[in-house]
Design a protein around this motif. Structure first.
Motif, PDB file in Angstrom:
ATOM      1  N   SER A  85     -19.821  -4.293 -43.040  1.00 38.34           N
ATOM      2  CA  SER A  85     -20.844  -3.439 -42.416  1.00 38.34           C
ATOM      3  C   SER A  85     -20.861  -2.069 -43.075  1.00 38.34           C
ATOM      4  CB  SER A  85     -20.561  -3.278 -40.928  1.00 38.34           C
ATOM      5  OG  SER A  85     -20.617  -4.518 -40.278  1.00 38.34           O
ATOM      6  N   GLN A 113     -25.467  -4.177 -37.191  1.00 38.15           N
ATOM      7  CA  GLN A 113     -24.809  -5.251 -36.443  1.00 38.15           C
ATOM      8  C   GLN A 113     -25.087  -5.129 -34.946  1.00 38.15           C
ATOM      9  OE1 GLN A 113     -20.720  -5.485 -37.628  1.00 38.15           O
ATOM     10  NE2 GLN A 113     -20.282  -7.295 -36.403  1.00 38.15           N
ATOM     11  N   ASP A 131     -27.137  -7.296 -41.120  1.00 42.73           N
ATOM     12  CA  ASP A 131     -25.724  -7.381 -40.766  1.00 42.73           C
ATOM     13  C   ASP A 131     -25.539  -8.421 -39.663  1.00 42.73           C
ATOM     14  OD1 ASP A 131     -23.047  -7.002 -40.505  1.00 42.73           O
ATOM     15  OD2 ASP A 131     -23.150  -4.815 -40.264  1.00 42.73           O
ATOM     16  N   GLU A 132     -24.980  -9.540 -40.012  1.00 42.29           N
ATOM     17  CA  GLU A 132     -24.738 -10.659 -39.096  1.00 42.29           C
ATOM     18  C   GLU A 132     -25.986 -11.053 -38.308  1.00 42.29           C
ATOM     19  OE1 GLU A 132     -21.118 -10.663 -36.925  1.00 42.29           O
ATOM     20  OE2 GLU A 132     -20.075  -9.521 -38.452  1.00 42.29           O
TER      21      GLU A 132
HETATM   22 MG   LIG Z   1     -19.494  -5.788 -39.370  1.00 44.57          MG
END
Ligand SMILES: [Mg+2]
Ligand SMILES: Nc1ncnc2c1ncn2[C@@H]1O[C@H](COP(=O)(O)OP(=O)(O)OP(=O)(O)O)[C@@H](O)[C@H]1O
Lengths: 344, 272
Positions: free
Chosen positions: B53, B94, B174-175
């Motif tokens: 991240s 995220q 992010d994810e």
């Molecule tokens: Mg992360």
């Protein structure tokens, strides 16, 4: 944008999306404001007869009516509306920056700071205009709260506790200045310091009017950026916001708005806290609603001042005492609600 | 649609140069160099806390490098205005925060913000772009619902729609698959592939190594703030890197359809 609840207002090359419920809300509050204004001017022994109002407003009044309009109730009503609007704007900006309804200028001691600024300036340095004292005091209080929390305005609980401390400090300074100086000047200040419209004059109208004329458009243009902060700093900066710069500008605008309002009407409590919340709840939008908050602030203060002039038992009390009483109940409600949501 | 037209010249891309990344008093990565592969779908994998991240935030201009710089189109991103960067790079963090009483359509419309100015906060084409972004992520059905009324997975797809509406050449996620059920995970990975086919460059942090290997065209493996391997999934993943980086005792097999490497964790009861 789209079919749902938004419409785009276009003026030449300018374009602003607005929420239809917000427009409706503004129309209703404006109508209410006109009604309250008419009542303020016409009720009671000194009231201007309704039939004379159009001619009085266009400058054709004479005798008692002219005196009431130009000296007595006119400036007082205008200041109530303008100062209330400024408080609404200040609250809307500050609550969004802190991400919490409790992060209002009045809760965190900004109003108290502005009051202390006015007390110090007007009694110790009488040659400096008191509005400068108000803005300086409000600014200093904001900086103190910001520093005392150790992490800016992000933590509501810390902000409120630091705000209580700063407010107490401001009251102490005010009391000290008032009690060590001339008694007649001090007694006039005493009423002012709970928030009062009893002694306003045409000059107050001009000063707050200029402040509103500058701050309102700036706040409207800027409110989109401020709204983005609610998505978190990372997301906001992903769509092109500079979070720190946005917060700083919003706080500065908020301090000036609160300061200008306090300079004229004194630290009237809880209008900045309640007005944006009322507007937001009724409209049901997440965008920072500057104009609805301003109109609600104006309406709240105008109604409170009408009560302070006409309602038995509270008649003659400084308007700040009324807003303090009603707003205090609302603050209690908010504290309980935020606590039960686990946000304190 | 704005599409990337700069595949030829690598100096024109998005890259991190000699960067030290971290937070007050805590350095995550030092001396980091990384160039985003133009026109690829890159997946970044690595264990929790390894700095994925952090890397993505630095690329998106959200995190200021303590040293070194991030360069886009040959200039330091810190010298560009935030809105100019947001027209080139869209980034989904995220943990985005869902504002109260905001409707889906209005959130997606916020993706158009980089194209607006203080006095011009709407453009005639915006509505279509927003609708297209909602259709692509399958959220058009709840365009008028409140964000806070949606499930985690629905909400996640709304955020992706916002990023799509930004119409940037670079998309950093992010994810993006966390909170999604398997069908929607696959759908999202297909969406990433589609964006790549459109000419965009996609960089996503993914936790599922097999999905990363199967869908991404380029794989970056991070460990302790460093990029330890980079390349085509088939070249990057082997039993050694899986053991060293993730601490997993695994067997590498081949996906029967795509031939992409696939990790199976060795059962601890079966003696090897
Ligand atoms: Mg992360
Ligand atoms: N805001 C922050 N302040 C201080 N330290 C942070 C912050 N964010 C992350 N860190 C630290 O930096 C390191 C790298 O974090 P990062 O979020 O980049 O990891 P990650 O690879 O994305 O992990 P995950 O897979 O859990 O999301 C971690 O050790 C973390 O504790």
């Amino acid at each position: 944008m789209g079919r749902a609840v938004s419409t785009v207002i276009r003026v030449g090359r300018l374009a602003f999306p607005v929420h239809r419920p917000a427009v409706l809300f503004c129309l209703v509050t404006t109508a209410a404001l006109v009604l309250v204004s008419a009542l303020t001017l016409t009720l009671g022994e000194l009231g201007i007869p309704l039939a004379e109002i159009p001619s009085a407003l266009s400058g054709g009044a004479e005798g008692t009516s002219a005196f009431v309009l130009e000296r007595l109730r006119g400036p007082r009503l205008a200041t109530a509306i303008i100062a209330g609007a400024l408080l609404g704007i200040s609250g809307a900006l500050f609550q969004t920056v802190t991400g919490n309804p409790l992060g209002s200028p009045d809760v965190i001691g900004l109003g108290a700071g502005a009051g202390a600024g006015v007390a110090v300036i007007s009694l110790v340095f009488p040659l400096i205009p008191s509005s400068i004292g108000a803005v300086l005091g409000a600014g200093l209080a904001t900086v103190l709260v910001y520093v005392c929390t150790g992490r800016g305005f992000r933590s509501p609980a810390r902000t409120i506790i630091a705000g209580i401390a700063v407010a107490a400090l401001s009251y102490a300074i005010t009391q000290y200045v008032v009690s060590t100086h001339l008694r007649d000047a001090a007694s006039q200040l005493a009423a002012y310091l709970v928030g009062s419209l009893n002694a306003v004059n045409a000059q107050d109208v001009v000063v707050t009017g200029i402040a509103l004329g500058v701050i309102l458009p700036a706040a409207i243009a800027f409110s989109r950026d401020v709204s983005m902060l609610e998505m978190g700093d990372d997301t906001a900066s992903g769509v092109g916001i500079d979070p720190n710069r946005t917060r700083t500008i919003a706080v500065i605008l908020s301090v000036f708005a609160a300061g200008a309002s306090v300079a004229a009407a004194g630290p009237v409590s809880f209008v900045a806290l309640t007005a944006p919340q009322i507007a937001r709840r009724v409209i049901g939008t997440s965008h920072v609603s500057i104009v609805p908050a301003a109109l609600t602030g104006a309406l709240v203060l105008a109604v409170a001042d009408l009560a302070a002039q006409q309602v038995p038992f509270v008649e003659g009390l400084p308007v700040g005492v009324l807003t303090l009483g009603v707003g205090g109940i609302y603050l209690g409600y908010l504290l309980v609600r935020e606590h039960s949501k686990g946000r304190l | 649609m704005t599409t990337a037209t700069r595949f030829e010249n690598p100096a024109d891309g998005l890259r991190i140069q000699d960067a030290r990344l971290g937070y007050d008093g805590r350095i995550v990565s030092d001396g980091l160099n990384f160039s985003v592969r133009e026109g690829e779908f890159t997946a970044i994998i690595g264990p929790n806390g390894c700095g994925k991240s952090t890397l993505l935030k630095a690329l998106a201009r959200t995190l200021k490098p303590l040293a070194g710089k991030v360069i886009v189109d040959g200039v330091d991103v810190r010298t560009l205005r935030p809105k100019a960067v947001a027209r080139r790079i869209a980034a989904l963090p995220q943990h985005p925060v869902a504002p109260e009483s905001l409707r889906v359509r209005d959130l997606v419309a916020r993706g158009r913000h980089p194209y607006h100015s203080l006095l011009r906060q709407w453009h005639p084409g915006d509505a279509e772009i927003v609708d297209a972004a909602m259709a692509a992520t399958g959220v058009a059905d709840y365009a008028d619902r409140l964000l806070t009324e949606l499930s985690g997975g629905q909400r996640q797809r709304v955020w992706i729609a916002m990023v799509l509406a930004q119409q940037t050449d670079y998309v950093l996620l992010d994810e993006p698959t966390s909170f999604l059920d398997l069908a929607h995970q696959v759908e999202l990975l297909h969406l990433c592939q589609d964006m790549r086919a459109d000419g965009r460059t996609v960089v996503a942090v993914l936790h599922d190594i097999n999905q990363a290997a199967r869908y991404a065209s380029h794989l970056v493996v991070m460990h302790d703030g460093e990029i330890v391997r980079e390349g085509a999934p088939g070249d990057v993943l082997d039993a050694e890197v899986v053991a060293d980086v993730f601490g997993i005792d695994g067997i590498i097999e081949r996906d029967s359809q795509s031939g992409a490497p696939m990790i199976t964790v060795r059962d601890r009861r079966v003696p090897s």
